[in-house]
Write a protein that holds these residues in place. Structure first.
Motif, short mmCIF file in Angstrom:
data_model
loop_
_atom_site.label_atom_id
_atom_site.label_comp_id
_atom_site.label_asym_id
_atom_site.label_seq_id
_atom_site.Cartn_x
_atom_site.Cartn_y
_atom_site.Cartn_z
N SER A 26 0.59 -1.15 -0.02
CA SER A 26 0.07 0.08 0.04
C SER A 26 1.04 1.29 -0.02
CB SER A 26 -0.87 -0.01 1.28
OG SER A 26 -0.01 0.33 2.39
N TYR A 43 1.64 2.84 2.43
CA TYR A 43 0.66 3.87 3.56
C TYR A 43 0.98 3.36 4.76
CZ TYR A 43 -3.60 6.11 5.40
OH TYR A 43 -4.63 6.87 5.90
N VAL A 87 1.56 3.57 8.80
CA VAL A 87 0.67 3.89 10.03
C VAL A 87 1.63 3.53 11.05
CG1 VAL A 87 -1.32 3.60 11.14
CG2 VAL A 87 -1.30 3.39 8.69
N ASN A 105 1.94 -0.82 10.96
CA ASN A 105 1.25 -1.75 10.02
C ASN A 105 2.38 -2.69 9.36
OD1 ASN A 105 1.99 0.64 8.68
ND2 ASN A 105 0.33 0.26 6.91
N GLU A 120 2.17 -5.44 6.44
CA GLU A 120 1.62 -5.99 5.32
C GLU A 120 2.28 -7.51 4.75
OE1 GLU A 120 1.28 -2.66 2.38
OE2 GLU A 120 -0.22 -1.87 3.83
N CYS A 143 -2.94 -4.18 11.21
CA CYS A 143 -2.93 -2.71 11.43
C CYS A 143 -1.87 -2.35 12.45
CB CYS A 143 -4.25 -2.25 11.78
SG CYS A 143 -5.45 -2.17 10.52
N ALA A 144 -1.45 -1.05 12.40
CA ALA A 144 -0.39 -0.76 13.55
C ALA A 144 -1.04 -0.71 14.85
CB ALA A 144 -0.02 0.83 13.26
N GLU A 145 -2.22 -0.50 14.99
CA GLU A 145 -2.88 -0.50 16.16
C GLU A 145 -2.83 -1.91 17.07
OE1 GLU A 145 -4.11 0.84 13.61
OE2 GLU A 145 -5.67 2.30 13.97
N ILE A 173 -6.65 9.75 9.58
CA ILE A 173 -6.78 8.64 9.96
C ILE A 173 -7.28 7.97 11.15
CG2 ILE A 173 -4.37 8.09 11.13
CD1 ILE A 173 -4.17 5.31 9.72
N SER A 174 -8.20 7.12 11.44
CA SER A 174 -8.79 6.71 12.52
C SER A 174 -8.81 5.17 12.40
CB SER A 174 -9.99 7.20 13.01
OG SER A 174 -11.16 6.72 11.99
N PRO A 175 -8.73 4.49 13.71
CA PRO A 175 -8.63 3.15 13.81
C PRO A 175 -9.93 2.30 12.77
CG PRO A 175 -8.64 4.08 15.81
CD PRO A 175 -8.87 5.01 15.19
N CYS A 176 -9.50 1.29 12.21
CA CYS A 176 -10.35 0.66 11.41
C CYS A 176 -11.39 -0.25 12.12
CB CYS A 176 -9.85 -0.28 10.53
SG CYS A 176 -9.15 -2.01 11.20
N1 THU Z 1 -4.09 0.58 8.62
C1 THU Z 1 -3.72 0.66 9.88
O1 THU Z 1 -2.55 0.20 10.17
N2 THU Z 1 -4.47 1.17 10.90
C2 THU Z 1 -5.70 1.64 10.57
O2 THU Z 1 -6.35 2.13 11.43
C3 THU Z 1 -6.12 1.93 9.18
C4 THU Z 1 -5.38 1.19 8.09
C5 THU Z 1 -3.08 0.07 7.39
C6 THU Z 1 -3.50 -1.24 6.91
C7 THU Z 1 -2.61 -1.41 5.65
O3 THU Z 1 -1.33 -1.88 5.84
C8 THU Z 1 -2.79 0.02 5.25
O4 THU Z 1 -3.10 0.77 6.44
C9 THU Z 1 -3.89 0.36 4.12
O5 THU Z 1 -5.02 0.21 4.32
#
Ligand code: THU
Length: 135
Positions: free
Chosen positions: A28, A30, A32, A48, A50, A59-61, A88-91
């Motif tokens: 990604s 992306y 976190v 995070n 992957e 996810c990082a959390e 960003i907020s927690p998924c």
């Molecule tokens: N991701 C997180 O680590 N925490 C979140 O709360 C939302 C998404 C990560 C998962 C993935 O590696 C990347 O962001 C893109 O979705």
């Protein structure tokens, strides 16, 4: 409301920011970072991670909480989440994961240009917990 001081908030969010350099994000791009503050005042980070099998990524959390739990800590005051990509907020999965450890855990995150703070119970109302399992 939490009794987090402005300095605690800054320190926790800074820890989340610092941790992103370790994000494993070949798919990604992306990054976190997350940082949890434990009741005994420790800060434990996560990023995070992957995977080529995309759903296996984490996810990082959840990595931050897993790191803390694996070191014997299960009482949490707050968790900060950060991405340099923007708000960003927690998924949803992370909201459930965080809820396991208490409704009052404060979540710190950037949203609409502002640093937000709210308890996990506000991000996941009517959450399923051990209360329902034991009912
Ligand atoms: N991701 C997180 O680590 N925490 C979140 O709360 C939302 C998404 C990560 C998962 C993935 O590696 C990347 O962001 C893109 O979705």
């Amino acid at each position: 409301m939490s009794s987090l001081s402005p300095e605690q908030i800054r320190t926790l969010m800074d820890a989340a920011k610092q941790s992103i350099r370790h994000a494993y994000i070949p798919y990604s791009q992306y990054p976190v970072g997350a940082a949890v503050l434990t009741e005994e005042g420790k800060i434990i980070c996560g990023i995070n991670i992957e995977n080529a099998s995309y759903p296996a990524g984490t996810c990082a959390e959840r990595v931050a909480l897993g790191n803390a739990i694996s070191q014997g800590m299960t009482k949490f005051v707050a968790i900060a989440v950060y991405s340099p990509k923007g708000e960003i907020s927690p998924c949803g999965v992370c909201r459930q994961f965080i809820s396991e450890f208490g409704p009052e855990i404060q979540i710190l995150f950037h949203w609409q240009g502002e640093l937000q703070q709210c308890p996990i119970k506000e991000l996941l109302p009517f959450s399923f917990s051990s209360k329902q399992l034991n009912a």
